[in-house]
Scaffold this active site. Sequence first.
Site, PDB file in Angstrom:
ATOM      1  N   ARG A  95     -37.001  -8.692  22.439  1.00 51.81           N
ATOM      2  CA  ARG A  95     -36.845  -8.908  21.007  1.00 51.81           C
ATOM      3  C   ARG A  95     -36.958 -10.391  20.632  1.00 51.81           C
ATOM      4  O   ARG A  95     -36.122 -10.942  19.923  1.00 51.81           O
ATOM      5  CB  ARG A  95     -35.535  -8.335  20.498  1.00 51.81           C
ATOM      6  CG  ARG A  95     -35.639  -8.087  18.996  1.00 51.81           C
ATOM      7  CD  ARG A  95     -34.572  -7.198  18.459  1.00 51.81           C
ATOM      8  NE  ARG A  95     -34.867  -6.956  17.057  1.00 51.81           N
ATOM      9  CZ  ARG A  95     -34.534  -5.858  16.406  1.00 51.81           C
ATOM     10  NH1 ARG A  95     -33.919  -4.886  17.021  1.00 51.81           N
ATOM     11  NH2 ARG A  95     -34.825  -5.721  15.133  1.00 51.81           N
ATOM     12  N   CYS A  96     -37.982 -11.016  21.165  1.00 52.53           N
ATOM     13  CA  CYS A  96     -38.261 -12.393  20.754  1.00 52.53           C
ATOM     14  C   CYS A  96     -39.688 -12.689  21.138  1.00 52.53           C
ATOM     15  O   CYS A  96     -40.282 -11.979  21.919  1.00 52.53           O
ATOM     16  CB  CYS A  96     -37.336 -13.379  21.461  1.00 52.53           C
ATOM     17  SG  CYS A  96     -37.640 -13.509  23.215  1.00 52.53           S
ATOM     18  N   GLU A 123     -37.738 -10.311  15.167  1.00 45.42           N
ATOM     19  CA  GLU A 123     -37.091 -10.938  16.310  1.00 45.42           C
ATOM     20  C   GLU A 123     -36.179 -12.089  15.924  1.00 45.42           C
ATOM     21  O   GLU A 123     -35.370 -12.535  16.728  1.00 45.42           O
ATOM     22  CB  GLU A 123     -38.172 -11.367  17.296  1.00 45.42           C
ATOM     23  CG  GLU A 123     -38.935 -10.114  17.737  1.00 45.42           C
ATOM     24  CD  GLU A 123     -40.170 -10.380  18.543  1.00 45.42           C
ATOM     25  OE1 GLU A 123     -40.734 -11.470  18.389  1.00 45.42           O
ATOM     26  OE2 GLU A 123     -40.559  -9.503  19.318  1.00 45.42           O
ATOM     27  N   GLN A 173     -46.446  -0.709  24.433  1.00 43.38           N
ATOM     28  CA  GLN A 173     -46.441  -1.570  23.254  1.00 43.38           C
ATOM     29  C   GLN A 173     -47.817  -2.189  23.029  1.00 43.38           C
ATOM     30  O   GLN A 173     -48.058  -2.795  21.995  1.00 43.38           O
ATOM     31  CB  GLN A 173     -45.378  -2.671  23.390  1.00 43.38           C
ATOM     32  CG  GLN A 173     -43.945  -2.137  23.311  1.00 43.38           C
ATOM     33  CD  GLN A 173     -42.879  -3.215  23.390  1.00 43.38           C
ATOM     34  OE1 GLN A 173     -41.983  -3.116  24.222  1.00 43.38           O
ATOM     35  NE2 GLN A 173     -42.941  -4.226  22.543  1.00 43.38           N
TER      36      GLN A 173
END
Lengths: 284, 164, 806
Positions: free
Chosen positions: C384-385, C760, C237
């Site tokens: 996912r945050c 997110e 990522q």
Amino acid sequence: MIPSAFEYHRPPSVAEAIRIVSERGDDARVIAGGHSLIPMMKLRMAHLEHLVDLQDVAELRELSIADGIVRIGAMVTQHELITHEGLAQAVPIVREAALLIADPQVRYMGTIGGNLANGDPGNDMPGLMQCLDARFGLEGPEGSREVAARDFYEAAYMTDRADEEILTRITFAASTGGYAYEKQKRKIGDYATAAAAVLINAQDGRVSRASVAMTNLSDVPVWSEAAADALIGTACDAAACDAAVAAMSAEIDPQEDSRGPIEFKRHVAGTILRRAIARAWARA
Amino acid sequence: MSDKMHIKLTVNGAPREVLAEPRELLIHVLRERLGLTGPHIGCETTHCGVCTVDMNGKSVKSCTVFAAQADGAEITTIEGLGTPDDLHVLQRMFHEHHGLQCGFCTPGMITRAHRLLQENPDPTEEEVRFGMAGNLCRCTGYQNIVRAILAAAAELNAAREAAQ
Amino acid sequence: MNDMTPEGREERRGKLKGLGHARRRVEDARFTQGKGNYIDDINLSGMLFGDFVRSPHAHARITSIDASAALELPGVVAVLTADDLRPLDLHWMPTLAGDKQMVLADGKVLFQGQEVAFVVARDRYVAADAVDLVEIEYEELPVITDPFESLQSDVVLREDLDPEAPGSHGPRRHHNHIFLWEEGDKAATEQAIESSEVVAEEMIYYHRTHPCPLETCGSVASMDKVNGKLTLWGTFQAPHVVRTVASILSGIEEHNIRVISPDIGGGFGNKVGVYPGYVCSIVASIVTGSPVKWVEDRMENLMSTAFARDYWMKGRISATKDGRITGLHCHVTADHGAFDACADPTKFPAGFFHICTGSYDIPVAYVAVDGAYTNKAPGGVAYRCSFRVTEAAYMIERMIEVLAIELGMDAAELRARNFIREDQFPYQSALGWEYDSGDYHTAWNKALEAVNYEGLRREQAERVEAFNRGETRKLLGIGLTHFTEIVGAGPMKNCDILGMGMFDSCEIRIHPTGSAIVRLGTISQGQGHATTFAQILASEIGISSDSITVEEGDTDTAPYGLGTYGSRSTPVAGAAAAMAGRKIRAKAQMIAAYLLEVHEDDLEWDVDRFAVKGAPERFKTMAEIAFASYNQAIPGVEPGLEAVSYYDPPNMTYPFGAYICVMEIDVDTGEHEIRQFYALDDCGTRINPMVIEGQVHGGLTEALAIAMGQEIAYDDLGNIKTATLMDFFMPTSWETPTYTTAFTETPSPHHPIGAKGVGESPNVGGVPAFSNAVHDAFRPFGLRHSHMPHDHWRIWKVAHELGLHG
């Protein structure tokens, strides 16, 4: 996840399959749909030297209904059980149960024979077949024999089937009357937290016949004659249901796992059974 | 290691032959021996469906089929469903309705949806959700996948009616 | 129709498919046809496969490793152990959190599934066989899986650390302690709480879970010994950071390393970290001279690469009797596993947890986070945050509910009474953040109205009565959440990772015929950057997004950037794109002025062209300008039309949203059914509404999974109990509800196009919404709090303990 190596056999007949299995003994395993065995092989929790694939044995793929008797070859898939209209007419509980097994892809491959022979307490068909009082045809080097589903299961993954025998067919009577298969699971693809198969016949507003079995609440399926007896002769009222649940409760022996602790499973078993009885009674 | 087997398959309509150990998984045969990297590997225990291909008219999870079992089978993968100039309606509808994000589940999803619509050409939303429950997606929440499949069914049905 | 009329202008604007357009994605063609290029699709000539021998124990000393049988297996090329890596000083590696981590077990193992040896073989089948042949003897040690116990225990987990020496985040008070991190005014907070009329206190556990993208992690390393160049493909990522880390670790100069992130099959934070597999594939390629692939399987993914959460949050919140919040105090015990490998900006060992005052105007607050080592996998990634933001949002949104119970007040009303008002923005929070913008009351009222909140409450009251009369066994829960996120890390003045400031970048090259290629330092994992970044630029430079190629992920071609996680792509790289676009436009204006023979100031930008003010029929389109830039000698202007922007954001962005979940709960089985889910998001300027909606659907479904069953669970011996997708809950289409999405639009004042990021938000807001629905169903029966995940048996247990089973 890679399985260890094996030799592959694809015999054309039951007789040939038995010959291979008998020769190879413990080193050989029969494979039907493979959706229980192959993941275990990939996790290297199952090791075998010889894999005997039954897919070419045409005789194991037959499904017939005649004179009120259903005969199902061991290699008939869950998908075929679901889509067979004659079976749905004759014994609708089979479709209802099969639809709750795994997911669509697995049902195309998973067979009734594999589901029954494996002895996994989580499998749905063993309890259902006990409920239906099915008989299993076994063939081995010594010939063929029949054993009642209710006598077949000994412990988790342990059955009356000898290593060199193959479960070839399942026979049971068409069931008229009320039926229900109830299953609680965490998601599609999971085994049951608790599942119940119930058959009820009614006469003059009373239960004339009943059969009750549950799944994944013990190391074997639990067919409870006492639970059925608690319903017979009653109007399937609350007291009768309570008695049936109490009877079943005395026979199950759930274990704690990631689906939950024992106390929870016992409670859910009662709830699921009650719902199955109510639905079967409503259809009776 | 065991001796390799000569395995014959029909893949996307064309005859193919490979030499593989019996234990080799169909997904590896397709991806590594035949170069069909559309189907993917996700969970390896039959839960996620990203390896879904069509085998003899059935949706199967090719991570749980041995090459040897597939000998003689007819296989269709995502690569066999449409061409760049003539996409399958499901491929178009997944695009139109934003039915994919990272794309990893998409080949298995579309291949499975293709079989579902063969068996049930006019499904309800509930039937689509039940029929697609062997395929996980982490990105879309399924809502647009369901929408895409229903739209594809509608288009296929309209075409069928027009042809009659 | 004249294209200078308002209608003509709108038509030209429409053709650009720029901001606000539900543009269909350019990525889809390859993915729908099975032509994506993911890590396991990479197949190089002569490539070997690497596979790990992993520890079956959670804590044990290694007494011997015997690889001789494995090495005798035909097709096995090498078996690497820590002893092989030690001469290269690669047996340990630095983590992103200032700790270090074993690449291969060095004397002992600290969690089940830890990497002990790396087998390199001709293919993955031989490698798997060889893994079984490596014989390792262990001497088991006491196992600690509980962070509270860890901080008391005599058992030393990390024998490599000097117990007296401070860690990279300050003093350590115990040999299993990692750091204490504090923010806010402790004394004032305690004083405010103690003098308040109402105080609510609760321990809130956000359980350990895992991002579990459908594609696991993997890499392919290819060392070209002739040219001295290393090429590394991987599920990264943050490819540029990986290149820098790889250079520092290996000693290979950075220009000789090329890192490529191919298509990524979902990341969700899992692919931010640097894992032993990446390092081993590099070393193995150097050792063998062949390309080496490593791809983990699902069990390896769940047991070793990057868990998330595992925060024990003790909250205290106080208020006046009429429900004005007076203070918030929170102490967190954070279980970081065996190594502190959290992926947080360096100065923030607990990420941005101090966003935990949420959407509320809380005058004084204090947070403290104690990090602890345990015999569990390392990680602590932002699943996912943004960094620890979901933990913070969960804590405050649960505390609000608990406070509402304490006050005997409706939780929607309590929220509305304490929201930061629109006129308070920019708002300085008690814990040091400057919220850039928001309009919470508008969003909240819109949400309550949309679901007919009052009607739902009436229905719930009727349901309770019916339940009490024995007419139903199902309860109704209304889960409320108003969350505020903090994303877009971040300003270089306080945000860096391994010393690299958290800017991002964009490079634009306009081709002579008026199309363009754009490269960024981010990398899409499904977000659709190739679609949406082109839309930002289309609106900035007047070239249709269909004529703009977007490239990311190749460090040889893309400008340096910090990557995609923490919802930073739109706030940071999206801003870089807009700024680079504006540089293009500035140069284009000079060229247009020359071509039109007017002064630059006499020109105005008009969608896709510069036109002479007052004479709109005299104009040059961007395509014409681009061509001129390459074929006309313009005095004082360099040929060509390119720009690059490295964007250091002045502040974070603060997306927010109002979510309402209506849930039916079966008290006898613990099963739930989501009847309605309404999600209103405000992510500022909306780039592509279709993509936003897709992000919300997906994030909510991940939130559903986390709240309702997904966990990484261990037994007392440190054995992981949820290592396959049988037990690690991921909902299928059958368990997933249909969502209703909505929005308000409050642009960020400091972002060039006002965008805030959205990917997110649904996870951050979704988890408390689902969880609050469960709690709300039981509130009439006396429930204050129960820990997630709310799977069947835990919900059943709540009902049981409340006496609802008779």
